[in-house]
Design a protein around this motif. Structure first.
Motif, mmCIF file in Angstrom:
data_model
loop_
_atom_site.group_PDB
_atom_site.id
_atom_site.type_symbol
_atom_site.label_atom_id
_atom_site.label_comp_id
_atom_site.label_asym_id
_atom_site.label_seq_id
_atom_site.Cartn_x
_atom_site.Cartn_y
_atom_site.Cartn_z
ATOM 1 N N LYS A 37 0.775 -1.214 -0.054
ATOM 2 C CA LYS A 37 -0.034 -0.028 -0.079
ATOM 3 C C LYS A 37 0.886 1.390 0.065
ATOM 4 O O LYS A 37 0.712 2.322 -0.872
ATOM 5 C CB LYS A 37 -0.838 0.159 1.138
ATOM 6 C CG LYS A 37 -1.888 1.335 1.200
ATOM 7 C CD LYS A 37 -2.862 1.244 2.386
ATOM 8 C CE LYS A 37 -3.944 0.215 2.152
ATOM 9 N NZ LYS A 37 -4.844 0.830 0.882
ATOM 10 N N ALA A 38 1.787 1.137 1.028
ATOM 11 C CA ALA A 38 2.814 2.493 1.173
ATOM 12 C C ALA A 38 3.635 2.525 -0.452
ATOM 13 O O ALA A 38 3.687 3.811 -0.858
ATOM 14 C CB ALA A 38 3.789 2.328 2.164
ATOM 15 N N ALA A 39 3.972 1.619 -1.046
ATOM 16 C CA ALA A 39 4.697 1.843 -2.223
ATOM 17 C C ALA A 39 3.862 2.389 -3.511
ATOM 18 O O ALA A 39 4.290 2.736 -4.453
ATOM 19 C CB ALA A 39 5.088 0.280 -2.683
ATOM 20 N N ARG A 40 2.262 2.292 -3.435
ATOM 21 C CA ARG A 40 1.542 2.654 -4.252
ATOM 22 C C ARG A 40 1.423 4.571 -4.231
ATOM 23 O O ARG A 40 0.910 4.994 -4.997
ATOM 24 C CB ARG A 40 0.338 2.242 -4.027
ATOM 25 C CG ARG A 40 0.103 0.781 -4.552
ATOM 26 C CD ARG A 40 -1.503 0.546 -4.548
ATOM 27 N NE ARG A 40 -1.852 0.035 -3.215
ATOM 28 C CZ ARG A 40 -2.931 -0.103 -2.766
ATOM 29 N NH1 ARG A 40 -3.961 -0.007 -3.507
ATOM 30 N NH2 ARG A 40 -3.346 -0.247 -1.523
ATOM 31 N N PHE A 41 2.176 4.934 -3.205
ATOM 32 C CA PHE A 41 2.046 6.497 -2.928
ATOM 33 C C PHE A 41 3.542 6.852 -2.948
ATOM 34 O O PHE A 41 3.863 7.347 -2.002
ATOM 35 C CB PHE A 41 1.382 6.537 -1.947
ATOM 36 C CG PHE A 41 -0.031 6.080 -1.977
ATOM 37 C CD1 PHE A 41 -1.054 6.846 -2.891
ATOM 38 C CD2 PHE A 41 -0.614 5.232 -1.336
ATOM 39 C CE1 PHE A 41 -2.536 6.358 -2.717
ATOM 40 C CE2 PHE A 41 -1.737 4.673 -1.422
ATOM 41 C CZ PHE A 41 -2.793 5.120 -2.359
ATOM 42 N N PRO A 42 4.499 6.815 -3.843
ATOM 43 C CA PRO A 42 6.036 7.097 -3.640
ATOM 44 C C PRO A 42 6.259 8.560 -3.401
ATOM 45 O O PRO A 42 7.149 9.197 -2.922
ATOM 46 C CB PRO A 42 6.367 6.577 -5.107
ATOM 47 C CG PRO A 42 5.233 6.672 -5.977
ATOM 48 C CD PRO A 42 4.074 6.172 -5.282
ATOM 49 N N ASP A 43 5.047 9.506 -3.697
ATOM 50 C CA ASP A 43 5.170 10.743 -3.559
ATOM 51 C C ASP A 43 4.800 11.188 -2.037
ATOM 52 O O ASP A 43 4.976 12.464 -1.890
ATOM 53 C CB ASP A 43 4.393 11.566 -4.543
ATOM 54 C CG ASP A 43 2.878 11.465 -4.520
ATOM 55 O OD1 ASP A 43 2.596 10.292 -4.094
ATOM 56 O OD2 ASP A 43 1.991 12.269 -4.679
ATOM 57 N N GLN A 44 4.450 10.473 -1.225
ATOM 58 C CA GLN A 44 3.748 10.597 0.076
ATOM 59 C C GLN A 44 4.784 9.832 1.101
ATOM 60 O O GLN A 44 5.411 9.236 0.695
ATOM 61 C CB GLN A 44 2.556 9.927 0.331
ATOM 62 C CG GLN A 44 1.343 10.430 -0.635
ATOM 63 C CD GLN A 44 1.258 11.842 -0.640
ATOM 64 O OE1 GLN A 44 1.082 12.453 0.676
ATOM 65 N NE2 GLN A 44 1.240 12.671 -1.583
ATOM 66 N N ARG A 45 4.981 10.674 2.228
ATOM 67 C CA ARG A 45 5.774 9.980 3.269
ATOM 68 C C ARG A 45 4.826 9.394 4.314
ATOM 69 O O ARG A 45 4.222 9.725 5.199
ATOM 70 C CB ARG A 45 6.336 11.418 4.018
ATOM 71 C CG ARG A 45 7.345 12.190 3.171
ATOM 72 C CD ARG A 45 8.035 13.293 3.947
ATOM 73 N NE ARG A 45 8.663 12.736 5.158
ATOM 74 C CZ ARG A 45 9.421 13.319 6.038
ATOM 75 N NH1 ARG A 45 9.602 14.473 5.732
ATOM 76 N NH2 ARG A 45 9.785 12.897 6.988
ATOM 77 N N ILE A 46 4.593 7.921 4.001
ATOM 78 C CA ILE A 46 3.880 6.974 4.719
ATOM 79 C C ILE A 46 4.889 6.009 5.169
ATOM 80 O O ILE A 46 5.439 5.407 4.812
ATOM 81 C CB ILE A 46 2.815 6.517 3.910
ATOM 82 C CG1 ILE A 46 1.989 7.439 2.993
ATOM 83 C CG2 ILE A 46 2.058 5.211 4.391
ATOM 84 C CD1 ILE A 46 1.275 6.447 1.811
ATOM 85 N N THR A 47 4.631 6.154 6.572
ATOM 86 C CA THR A 47 5.450 5.225 7.550
ATOM 87 C C THR A 47 4.960 3.844 7.253
ATOM 88 O O THR A 47 3.796 3.832 7.200
ATOM 89 C CB THR A 47 5.611 5.768 8.975
ATOM 90 O OG1 THR A 47 4.176 5.847 9.681
ATOM 91 C CG2 THR A 47 6.019 7.253 9.199
ATOM 92 N N LEU A 48 5.626 2.839 7.857
ATOM 93 C CA LEU A 48 5.349 1.544 7.984
ATOM 94 C C LEU A 48 4.165 1.489 8.830
ATOM 95 O O LEU A 48 2.993 0.876 8.777
ATOM 96 C CB LEU A 48 6.228 0.549 8.349
ATOM 97 C CG LEU A 48 5.910 -0.838 8.426
ATOM 98 C CD1 LEU A 48 5.141 -1.577 7.071
ATOM 99 C CD2 LEU A 48 7.012 -1.756 8.907
ATOM 100 N N CYS A 49 4.403 2.379 10.293
ATOM 101 C CA CYS A 49 2.985 2.181 11.184
ATOM 102 C C CYS A 49 1.784 2.652 10.399
ATOM 103 O O CYS A 49 0.625 2.197 10.520
ATOM 104 C CB CYS A 49 3.597 2.729 12.191
ATOM 105 S SG CYS A 49 2.407 3.229 13.662
ATOM 106 N N ALA A 51 1.016 2.724 7.317
ATOM 107 C CA ALA A 51 0.452 1.776 6.187
ATOM 108 C C ALA A 51 -0.139 0.602 7.110
ATOM 109 O O ALA A 51 -1.307 0.243 6.634
ATOM 110 C CB ALA A 51 1.353 1.462 5.365
ATOM 111 N N VAL A 52 0.266 0.110 8.042
ATOM 112 C CA VAL A 52 -0.212 -1.140 8.847
ATOM 113 C C VAL A 52 -1.597 -0.535 9.496
ATOM 114 O O VAL A 52 -2.583 -1.260 9.287
ATOM 115 C CB VAL A 52 0.860 -1.471 10.003
ATOM 116 C CG1 VAL A 52 0.037 -2.642 11.101
ATOM 117 C CG2 VAL A 52 1.962 -2.286 9.242
ATOM 118 N N THR A 53 -1.564 0.698 9.879
ATOM 119 C CA THR A 53 -3.195 1.108 10.598
ATOM 120 C C THR A 53 -4.042 1.060 9.370
ATOM 121 O O THR A 53 -5.216 0.806 9.702
ATOM 122 C CB THR A 53 -2.768 2.438 11.176
ATOM 123 O OG1 THR A 53 -1.922 2.324 12.104
ATOM 124 C CG2 THR A 53 -3.910 2.905 11.698
ATOM 125 N N ALA A 54 -3.761 1.750 8.348
ATOM 126 C CA ALA A 54 -4.576 1.621 7.345
ATOM 127 C C ALA A 54 -4.975 0.178 7.046
ATOM 128 O O ALA A 54 -6.324 -0.059 6.589
ATOM 129 C CB ALA A 54 -3.939 2.365 5.909
#
Length: 58
Positions: A37-49, A51-54
């Motif tokens: 999921k996080a890899a789908r948004f390379p222009d965003q600063r999404i932490t693993l935490c 992404a897991v919450t999502a």
């Protein structure tokens, strides 16, 4: 709580309530889904935490 009241208050709170909550432990599959999921948004600063919450909220 950590930023508003400080480290000591946050630790005290955690110690008081740790026995009263049910922790959610993500599975390996959920971690993999979170990374994807996080890899789908390379222009965003999404932490693993984040992404897991999502993934868990889905």
């Amino acid at each position: 709580m950590l930023y508003r009241l400080g480290t000591e208050q946050a630790i005290s709170f955690a110690r008081q309530y740790i026995g009263a909550v049910d922790f959610v432990n993500p599975s390996q599959e959920q971690y993999i889904a979170a990374v994807e999921k996080a890899a789908r948004f390379p222009d965003q600063r999404i932490t693993l935490c984040d992404a897991v919450t999502a993934i868990l909220s889905e």
